[in-house]
Structure formats: C-alpha cells, structure tokens
Design a protein around this motif. Structure first.
Motif, PDB file in Angstrom:
ATOM      1  N   SER A  47       0.813  -1.224   0.000  1.00  0.00           N
ATOM      2  CA  SER A  47       0.000   0.000   0.000  1.00  0.00           C
ATOM      3  C   SER A  47       0.847   1.275   0.000  1.00  0.00           C
ATOM      4  O   SER A  47       0.438   2.275  -0.612  1.00  0.00           O
ATOM      5  CB  SER A  47      -0.976   0.002   1.184  1.00  0.00           C
ATOM      6  OG  SER A  47      -0.294  -0.134   2.415  1.00  0.00           O
ATOM      7  N   PRO A  48       2.042   1.308   0.638  1.00  0.00           N
ATOM      8  CA  PRO A  48       2.839   2.539   0.570  1.00  0.00           C
ATOM      9  C   PRO A  48       3.365   2.853  -0.827  1.00  0.00           C
ATOM     10  O   PRO A  48       3.836   3.976  -1.052  1.00  0.00           O
ATOM     11  CB  PRO A  48       4.000   2.258   1.541  1.00  0.00           C
ATOM     12  CG  PRO A  48       3.431   1.279   2.514  1.00  0.00           C
ATOM     13  CD  PRO A  48       2.564   0.395   1.665  1.00  0.00           C
ATOM     14  N   TYR A  49       3.299   1.910  -1.749  1.00  0.00           N
ATOM     15  CA  TYR A  49       3.652   2.206  -3.137  1.00  0.00           C
ATOM     16  C   TYR A  49       2.637   3.172  -3.735  1.00  0.00           C
ATOM     17  O   TYR A  49       2.983   4.033  -4.552  1.00  0.00           O
ATOM     18  CB  TYR A  49       3.677   0.914  -3.946  1.00  0.00           C
ATOM     19  CG  TYR A  49       3.776   1.115  -5.447  1.00  0.00           C
ATOM     20  CD1 TYR A  49       5.006   1.325  -6.067  1.00  0.00           C
ATOM     21  CD2 TYR A  49       2.634   1.103  -6.247  1.00  0.00           C
ATOM     22  CE1 TYR A  49       5.100   1.518  -7.441  1.00  0.00           C
ATOM     23  CE2 TYR A  49       2.709   1.297  -7.623  1.00  0.00           C
ATOM     24  CZ  TYR A  49       3.943   1.501  -8.210  1.00  0.00           C
ATOM     25  OH  TYR A  49       4.021   1.702  -9.571  1.00  0.00           O
ATOM     26  N   TYR A  50       1.385   3.051  -3.320  1.00  0.00           N
ATOM     27  CA  TYR A  50       0.299   3.852  -3.897  1.00  0.00           C
ATOM     28  C   TYR A  50       0.059   5.157  -3.153  1.00  0.00           C
ATOM     29  O   TYR A  50      -0.401   6.133  -3.762  1.00  0.00           O
ATOM     30  CB  TYR A  50      -0.994   3.030  -3.904  1.00  0.00           C
ATOM     31  CG  TYR A  50      -0.875   1.769  -4.717  1.00  0.00           C
ATOM     32  CD1 TYR A  50      -0.973   1.802  -6.106  1.00  0.00           C
ATOM     33  CD2 TYR A  50      -0.648   0.541  -4.106  1.00  0.00           C
ATOM     34  CE1 TYR A  50      -0.852   0.646  -6.870  1.00  0.00           C
ATOM     35  CE2 TYR A  50      -0.531  -0.628  -4.860  1.00  0.00           C
ATOM     36  CZ  TYR A  50      -0.628  -0.563  -6.230  1.00  0.00           C
ATOM     37  OH  TYR A  50      -0.502  -1.715  -6.986  1.00  0.00           O
ATOM     38  N   ALA A  51       0.343   5.191  -1.874  1.00  0.00           N
ATOM     39  CA  ALA A  51       0.130   6.406  -1.078  1.00  0.00           C
ATOM     40  C   ALA A  51       0.977   6.315   0.178  1.00  0.00           C
ATOM     41  O   ALA A  51       1.189   5.219   0.715  1.00  0.00           O
ATOM     42  CB  ALA A  51      -1.339   6.573  -0.710  1.00  0.00           C
ATOM     43  N   LEU A  52       1.442   7.454   0.644  1.00  0.00           N
ATOM     44  CA  LEU A  52       2.276   7.458   1.840  1.00  0.00           C
ATOM     45  C   LEU A  52       1.443   7.049   3.056  1.00  0.00           C
ATOM     46  O   LEU A  52       0.347   7.570   3.275  1.00  0.00           O
ATOM     47  CB  LEU A  52       2.865   8.842   2.069  1.00  0.00           C
ATOM     48  CG  LEU A  52       3.862   9.333   1.017  1.00  0.00           C
ATOM     49  CD1 LEU A  52       4.251  10.780   1.300  1.00  0.00           C
ATOM     50  CD2 LEU A  52       5.094   8.449   0.986  1.00  0.00           C
ATOM     51  N   PRO A  53       1.942   6.119   3.856  1.00  0.00           N
ATOM     52  CA  PRO A  53       1.209   5.734   5.066  1.00  0.00           C
ATOM     53  C   PRO A  53       1.379   6.788   6.155  1.00  0.00           C
ATOM     54  O   PRO A  53       2.145   7.755   6.002  1.00  0.00           O
ATOM     55  CB  PRO A  53       1.885   4.420   5.460  1.00  0.00           C
ATOM     56  CG  PRO A  53       3.294   4.588   4.980  1.00  0.00           C
ATOM     57  CD  PRO A  53       3.204   5.392   3.701  1.00  0.00           C
ATOM     58  N   SER A  54       0.704   6.593   7.259  1.00  0.00           N
ATOM     59  CA  SER A  54       0.848   7.490   8.404  1.00  0.00           C
ATOM     60  C   SER A  54       1.521   6.735   9.542  1.00  0.00           C
ATOM     61  O   SER A  54       1.410   5.505   9.641  1.00  0.00           O
ATOM     62  CB  SER A  54      -0.521   7.989   8.873  1.00  0.00           C
ATOM     63  OG  SER A  54      -1.253   6.926   9.465  1.00  0.00           O
ATOM     64  N   PRO A  55       2.231   7.437  10.416  1.00  0.00           N
ATOM     65  CA  PRO A  55       2.819   6.771  11.587  1.00  0.00           C
ATOM     66  C   PRO A  55       1.771   6.066  12.440  1.00  0.00           C
ATOM     67  O   PRO A  55       2.063   5.027  13.046  1.00  0.00           O
ATOM     68  CB  PRO A  55       3.483   7.922  12.348  1.00  0.00           C
ATOM     69  CG  PRO A  55       3.772   8.953  11.303  1.00  0.00           C
ATOM     70  CD  PRO A  55       2.621   8.864  10.342  1.00  0.00           C
ATOM     71  N   ARG A  56       0.566   6.599  12.468  1.00  0.00           N
ATOM     72  CA  ARG A  56      -0.492   5.950  13.258  1.00  0.00           C
ATOM     73  C   ARG A  56      -0.805   4.559  12.696  1.00  0.00           C
ATOM     74  O   ARG A  56      -0.991   3.599  13.448  1.00  0.00           O
ATOM     75  CB  ARG A  56      -1.753   6.816  13.242  1.00  0.00           C
ATOM     76  CG  ARG A  56      -2.920   6.213  14.006  1.00  0.00           C
ATOM     77  CD  ARG A  56      -4.126   7.127  13.982  1.00  0.00           C
ATOM     78  NE  ARG A  56      -5.257   6.545  14.700  1.00  0.00           N
ATOM     79  CZ  ARG A  56      -6.439   7.112  14.812  1.00  0.00           C
ATOM     80  NH1 ARG A  56      -6.656   8.312  14.261  1.00  0.00           N
ATOM     81  NH2 ARG A  56      -7.406   6.521  15.490  1.00  0.00           N
TER      82      ARG A  56
END
Length: 289
Positions: A47-56
């Motif tokens: 999923s981080p390939y498509y959008a930056l994740p959040s620390p949460r």
C-alpha cells in the motif's frame, strides 16, 4: 542460525478476503493481521507504493504483531520512478515541481511513517522495485544511488523489472557497493520480459526472493493476468537449493509469494514452509510455545 521467513505479498488483497482464508471473527483489519501472524512470520506491504502511510497506521501494525515479525515495505512510486498521479501525493505537495526537492520531501515523510516499524525491530527491508523503463546505464545507477543515499542507514532491497540488468556482472557489484539486497524473482521464462532466476548475495544482512507466478501474460496483461498462477510442490522444490545458497550467506532470507487470485499466494507459502526443514522446525517450536 539463519532465519528463513516465508510469507505473502500482502494480507488485505480483496481476492484473499473473498477466498475464505480468514476464519470468522478475524475479518476486520486488526483480526486479519493477527490471524496472518499465526501462519507466517513476514509480510510484504504494497500500500505505501500507492500512497504514503501514516505513523499511526504503522504503529498499529507493530502493536498487532509479535516480536520478530517482519514487514517488507514497498517504496512509494515516485521514489522508484514510476508514474505517480498528483492525487497520490500529500495535498500540500501536489503542485510541487517533480524535482530532487520533491523526492527528498517525499522520502522524509515516508521514513517518518515507517519509523514505528524500524524502532520496534519489525522492519525487514524497504523494497525499491524499479520499473521496466529503468534500463541499466549511468543515469539509472545515479538515480538508484541517490535513493540509497537518502535512505542511508535503512535496510534497502532492489528489484529490477528490466531483465537487461542481469545480463551483466556489474549489477551485483553495483548493489554490493550500495549495501542493497538484490531481490531474486521467479517468473515465467522464455518471454522478452522474463526475469532470470538469479540469486546473487549483495549484503550479508538479508536475501530475498519474490515469487510472481508463471503466467504467460507476464509483462503484458492486466495485473490479475500477470500474477495468476498456482504453484505446484514440484515447482517450489526446484528453488530449495537456491534458497539454501542464500540462507548460508545471509542473516535472514525472506521468501514472498506474489501470485494472486483467491488464496493462491497463501497456499504456495504454506507449501514452501512445509518443504523447508528449517521452517518446519521453527513453526513447530512456535506452535508448541
């Protein structure tokens, strides 16, 4: 002793959810990941390939997994030179020129998001999968070297999609110089886009193999067509000497299945786990505990 960790490329694929692989009571986001960890010790996160994740989000992943579990995390598309829609960027970066400054800022946010996995010892590696359009040459090497420099101190793995990278011994030496794991792959053979099953060791820390299936549509079809394949035990057994070669030379070896459709990847990972003596002993000890 070298750890050989077998898992799948994702745990939230809709086809896997529909397959019934997750039992009742484990189909919510938290339940799925907790159940997955009872079957496999490593997972790839795409999923981080498509959008930056959040620390949460990544903190939640760390909280729901046991010590020793590993997440291999794909790099955001912009960082690997893939086409990236403006909508995939954070809102405040969508009008920014596509330059080194943007890459640096995106990397900074990506790294901040993954810090909870790194800080808890659950980060296996960052996976930089480069597109077929990135052909070997000085410009490509400079692009990869710049990415590695930004990620200094982070575990870093590289998968090429242009087979020309593995037609020269220079590639292994280049990745060794970068302290980057060379990702071995399994794909159909005989096509112009086929990737050879080479397994060079370029860092003592980690080796990795990604099993993409053996679809004749590799490199040309839809995503589902490219990765649709059901591995047989005989196909997987042929990889055992190569896995042993990697495991003898690295601290950890990650074996990940990316063949999609229903529970094909999970089934292949379970078969491979049963074929590997070390995996059988590790799993039995975990189950007994």
């Amino acid at each position: 002793m070298t750890r050989i960790l077998v898992g799948t490329c994702g745990w939230t694929d809709p086809a896997l959810l529909r397959s019934g692989w997750y039992p009742p009571g484990h189909r919510d986001p938290e339940g799925r990941l907790r159940h997955y960890t009872t079957r496999f010790p490593v997972v790839e996160v795409d999923s981080p390939y498509y959008a930056l994740p959040s620390p949460r989000t990544t903190t939640g992943w760390a909280d729901r997994t046991p010590a020793g579990f590993r997440f291999d995390v794909k790099a955001f598309s912009l960082l690997t030179g893939h086409p990236t829609r403006p909508a995939a960027l954070p809102a405040d970066l969508r009008g920014h020129p596509r330059d080194e400054g943007l890459l640096t800022e995106v990397w900074t946010r990506y790294a901040e998001a993954l810090a909870p996995l790194r800080d808890t010892g659950r980060l296996g590696t960052l996976l930089f999968q480069y597109p077929p359009s990135l052909a070997p040459g000085p410009g490509a090497e400079a692009f990869i070297r710049a990415a590695r420099e930004r990620a200094r101190g982070w575990p870093f793995a590289v998968e090429f999609r242009d087979p020309a990278w593995w037609r020269t011994e220079r590639t292994a030496a280049f990745l060794t110089d970068l302290d980057a794991t060379a990702v071995a792959v399994d794909t159909v053979q005989g096509l112009p886009t086929s990737l050879p099953p080479v397994t060079p060791v370029t860092t003592p820390r980690l080796s990795m193999i990604r099993f993409h299936g053996r679809s004749p549509y590799w490199g040309t079809g839809t995503k589902e067509e490219r990765f649709r394949h059901t591995y047989t035990a005989a196909e997987l057994e042929k990889w055992l000497p190569r896995i042993a070669h990697l495991a003898d030379r690295t601290e950890e070896t990650h074996v990940l299945f990316n063949n999609c459709c229903a529970d094909a990847a999970a089934s292949a990972a379970q078969t491979m786990s049963a074929l590997l003596p070390h995996q059988r002993s590790t799993r039995s000890a975990a189950e007994a505990g």
